[in-house]
Design an enzyme around this catalytic site. Structure first.
Site, mmCIF file in Angstrom:
data_model
loop_
_atom_site.group_PDB
_atom_site.id
_atom_site.type_symbol
_atom_site.label_atom_id
_atom_site.label_comp_id
_atom_site.label_asym_id
_atom_site.label_seq_id
_atom_site.Cartn_x
_atom_site.Cartn_y
_atom_site.Cartn_z
ATOM 1 N N ASN A 143 0.736 -1.078 0.030
ATOM 2 C CA ASN A 143 0.165 0.053 0.049
ATOM 3 C C ASN A 143 0.982 1.273 -0.039
ATOM 4 O O ASN A 143 0.432 2.386 0.363
ATOM 5 C CB ASN A 143 -0.766 -0.057 1.227
ATOM 6 C CG ASN A 143 -1.890 -1.126 1.011
ATOM 7 O OD1 ASN A 143 -2.391 -1.671 0.074
ATOM 8 N ND2 ASN A 143 -2.244 -1.804 2.241
ATOM 9 N N ARG A 144 2.016 1.083 -0.333
ATOM 10 C CA ARG A 144 3.002 2.304 -0.613
ATOM 11 C C ARG A 144 3.238 3.005 0.595
ATOM 12 O O ARG A 144 3.824 4.022 0.797
ATOM 13 C CB ARG A 144 2.345 3.578 -1.393
ATOM 14 C CG ARG A 144 2.151 3.092 -3.158
ATOM 15 C CD ARG A 144 3.555 2.593 -3.531
ATOM 16 N NE ARG A 144 3.370 2.315 -5.150
ATOM 17 C CZ ARG A 144 3.274 1.152 -5.437
ATOM 18 N NH1 ARG A 144 3.438 0.170 -4.901
ATOM 19 N NH2 ARG A 144 3.376 1.076 -6.989
ATOM 20 N N LEU A 145 3.230 1.981 1.798
ATOM 21 C CA LEU A 145 3.371 2.365 3.130
ATOM 22 C C LEU A 145 5.087 1.823 3.266
ATOM 23 O O LEU A 145 5.149 1.009 4.241
ATOM 24 C CB LEU A 145 2.684 2.195 4.097
ATOM 25 C CG LEU A 145 1.347 2.493 4.087
ATOM 26 C CD1 LEU A 145 0.258 2.144 5.133
ATOM 27 C CD2 LEU A 145 1.265 4.034 4.105
#
Length: 222
Positions: free
Chosen positions: A199-201
């Site tokens: 999730n692009r975290l």
């Protein structure tokens, strides 16, 4: 024209979901060079990445105009990260005017990056000569044949320059170290370890040098 050729590729639609394990503060080594050594070994010996020592070197001239290129890392230790080049090249001219530099190791297959910022200084001539002697004979000749970053009229001119040097210094004969060629050592001021996450975290942990020689670790928002 095939159907595949007829359909334009859309960069905005290209996505990969990273699912790698994270990077936690308590997993880090005491120094950034120790941590780099861990990741470098994994990239080279475990993931078997193609040229894991390839790094993007970004410089800027006295007016702040940037340029980037891919260069091979040849040594690293607690004193810094070393690469070699023609001292008349664009990057070397930039570093003569502005010694601040950024190194980026783009280990895409592992969803990892390492970003080093620091100050570049020339290596000593003895160190440069010792490394030059380890280069293949053809690479030694190439260091003489190419006036790096300058305009060359044709490929034939470059090949002719190399052929002339090959005749002068045949295989087995020692090639002198070019006076215009040598190393730069980048003493790190910050070293960021970037691990892709879902999730692009992403995990981004950065070592920052303190005045007393110690390192402060910071977590950056992805």
């Amino acid at each position: 024209m095939t159907d595949r050729d007829a359909v334009p590729l859309d960069p905005a639609a290209m996505r990969k979901q990273y699912r790698a394990e994270g990077l936690a503060e308590n997993d880090l080594a005491a120094t950034p060079v120790e941590q780099f050594a861990r990741w470098f070994k994994q990239a080279a010996a475990e993931a078997h990445l193609f040229e894991p020592n390839a790094m993007i070197v970004s410089t800027a001239d006295a007016d702040g105009r940037p340029s980037s290129r891919t260069v091979l890392l040849k040594q690293f230790d607690e004193q810094g990260f070393v690469f070699y080049t023609n001292y008349d090249s664009r990057k070397a001219r930039d570093l003569a005017e502005n010694p601040y530099v950024s190194l980026l190791f783009p280990w895409h297959a592992m969803a990892r990056q390492v970003i080093v910022t620091g100050v570049a200084r020339r290596t000593g001539r003895d160190e440069t000569a010792a490394y030059f002697r380890t280069r293949p004979h053809g690479s030694q000749l190439g260091a003489w044949a190419s006036a790096q970053s300058t305009v060359v009229a044709t490929r034939a001119d470059l090949d002719a320059s190399y052929a002339e040097l090959a005749a002068r210094y045949p295989e087995g004969e020692q090639v002198p170290v070019p006076p215009h060629w040598g190393g730069f050592r980048v003493a790190p001021q910050t070293v960021e370890f970037w691990q892709g996450r879902e999730n692009r975290l992403h995990d981004r942990l950065r070592y920052a040098a303190e005045q007393d020689g110690s390192w402060r670790v910071e977590r950056l928002s992805p």
